[in-house]
Write an enzyme that holds these catalytic residues in place. Structure first.
Site, mmCIF file in Angstrom:
data_model
loop_
_atom_site.group_PDB
_atom_site.id
_atom_site.type_symbol
_atom_site.label_atom_id
_atom_site.label_comp_id
_atom_site.label_asym_id
_atom_site.label_seq_id
_atom_site.Cartn_x
_atom_site.Cartn_y
_atom_site.Cartn_z
ATOM 1 C CG ASP A 157 10.588 -12.418 -121.849
ATOM 2 O OD1 ASP A 157 11.165 -12.866 -121.313
ATOM 3 O OD2 ASP A 157 9.283 -12.093 -121.789
ATOM 4 C CG ASP A 228 5.950 -11.739 -115.173
ATOM 5 O OD1 ASP A 228 6.999 -11.099 -115.899
ATOM 6 O OD2 ASP A 228 5.133 -11.828 -116.843
HETATM 7 C C1 GLA Z 1 7.658 -12.760 -120.039
HETATM 8 C C2 GLA Z 1 7.555 -11.565 -119.493
HETATM 9 C C3 GLA Z 1 5.632 -11.250 -119.818
HETATM 10 C C4 GLA Z 1 5.402 -11.926 -121.221
HETATM 11 C C5 GLA Z 1 5.686 -13.326 -121.416
HETATM 12 C C6 GLA Z 1 5.036 -13.521 -122.789
HETATM 13 O O1 GLA Z 1 6.061 -13.659 -118.264
HETATM 14 O O2 GLA Z 1 7.782 -11.050 -118.299
HETATM 15 O O3 GLA Z 1 5.669 -9.591 -119.981
HETATM 16 O O4 GLA Z 1 6.499 -10.741 -122.171
HETATM 17 O O5 GLA Z 1 6.990 -13.828 -121.541
HETATM 18 O O6 GLA Z 1 5.247 -14.732 -122.879
#
Ligand code: GLA
Length: 411
Positions: A157, A228
């Site tokens: 990420d 997200d």
């Molecule tokens: C980001 C990702 C999510 C999750 C969070 C964890 O927002 O897009 O899917 O993994 O981080 O902190």
């Protein structure tokens, strides 16, 4: 607080998304062998329900439930720990898990003992989205650590890599920032491959820089195409409709990822859960459930384990579906399947719960000729679709039909 920080970073990344015309050419890297993820990965991930509260026990309980509920038999194999498992590095730079996860190797062994696989999460930056330890400058060491634990899947990420590295090293040079980002994913891909263990590599950088154009060249088995997901219809619909046009980038070993499932979360209605799951199947999306498995209601289990819908998602041809047309508040999507079959999905995306939008399905616009017989995958009944047939669909509901013997248009 950490979650808010994570969300704001994702929003920052989205705000920085370049317009398609500004996208620099993808790096010239030879495609790597893609043996993993020949169909979209299926499993469960901790984030959408547990967020930063997830513990070793939640992972074990979820693995137990995947087996007990029949989800494993339906194809859900990966049990993925998302952010907030990370502890501190020791004097040798070796990362340790935090107190919520006392023994990662024992946890991985437990998940494997159930016939399942285990996934983990990190960031190319110094910190993860939730502010825990990232992999910056420790890529090879972390990859070896994951392999020693028996990890089968890594979600990587971008998050703090944006301000800490990309912005810092190339403050005013977008193309250079993108090059730095590609290099970060390539570096971890090489580190994973060097372990000799097959580890599915999941990119999470919110679709930045048309990731679908370059991710397969730097080892991506799947890549997030958006920010997200959240358990609200508007967000799910927004993400689904953003996938239109990306269908040519997806295929065996390399998948567009519209984010993990929210089926069973929040206040989604049954119709919304059905539509969400149907849409992800049409999109050949990874099916990573994100709900509270020990307390899953029977009707949610019935959605997540609908074998006919899963078969659409997992179809071996691996062709992502596309929007055929939209009319008013109705969207019609199709997905070509192996053996010449076709999945047809009609969604009522309108919000008026008193209107069923009497809608006339135009088969010719789907390239079809004459009545088509197929299975309604949510009632299990065989039905015949005729041209201009009026359909009544409640708000946010779906009609999903599989037609095995197509009568194609003579045009
Ligand atoms: C980001 C990702 C999510 C999750 C969070 C964890 O927002 O897009 O899917 O993994 O981080 O902190």
């Amino acid at each position: 607080m950490r979650i808010f920080a994570s969300l704001s970073l994702a929003v920052l990344a989205l705000a920085l998304l370049p317009a398609a015309s500004q996208t620099p050419a993808a790096p010239q890297v030879a495609p790597k062998a893609q043996l993993a993820a020949q169909t979209p990965p299926m499993g469960w991930n901790s984030w959408n329900y547990f967020f930063d509260k997830v513990t070793d026990k939640n992972i074990r309980d979820s693995a137990d439930q995947i087996v007990a509920t029949g989800m494993k038999d339906a194809g859900y194999i990966y049990v993925n720990i998302d952010d907030t498992w990370e502890g501190e590095r020791d004097a040798n730079g070796v990362l340790h898990s935090n107190a919520k996860f006392p023994d990662m190797k024992a946890l991985a062994d437990y998940v494997h003992s159930k016939g399942l696989k285990i996934g983990i999460y990190s960031s190319p930056g110094p910190k993860t989205c939730a502010g825990y330890e990232g992999s910056l400058d420790h890529e090879a060491q972390d990859a070896q650590l994951y392999a020693s634990w028996g990890i089968d899947y890594l979600k990587y990420d971008l998050c703090s890599f944006i301000p800490a590295v990309m912005m810092k090293q190339a403050p005013n040079d977008h193309a250079e920032q993108m090059r730095i980002m590609w290099a970060a994913y390539d570096k971890m891909d090489k580190a994973l491959k060097a372990t000799g263990r097959p580890i599915v590599f999941s990119f999470c950088q919110y679709g930045w820089d048309a990731v679908w154009e370059w991710a397969p060249q730097v080892g991506g088995n799947l890549w997030r195409t958006t920010g997200d997901i959240q358990p609200y219809w508007d967000r799910i619909y927004a993400i689904a409709s953003q996938q239109a046009g990306l269908e040519s980038y997806s295929g065996p070993g390399h998948w567009n990822d519209p984010d993990m499932l929210e089926v069973g979360n929040g206040k989604l209605t049954l119709a919304e859960n059905r539509s969400h799951f149907s849409w992800w199947a049409i999109l050949a999306a990874p099916l990573l459930a994100g709900n509270d498995l020990p307390n899953m209601k029977p009707e949610i289990k019935a959605i997540l384990t609908n074998r006919d819908v899963i078969a659409i998602d997992q179809d071996p041809l691996g062709r992502q579906g596309a929007r055929a047309y939209s009319e008013g508040e109705v969207e019609v999507w199709t997905r070509p399947l192996s053996g010449g079959a076709l999945a047809i999905a009609v969604f009522n995306v309108g919000d008026n719960r008193y209107s069923t939008h009497p809608f006339h399905l135009n088969l010719a616009r789907l390239g079809l000729h004459g009545p088509q017989s197929g299975k309604d995958l949510w009632t299990g009944k065989f039905i015949t679709l005729t041209n201009d047939q009026p359909l009544e669909l409640p708000s946010h509901d779906v009609l999903l039909v599989r037609v095995d013997e197509l009568k194609a248009n003579v045009r």
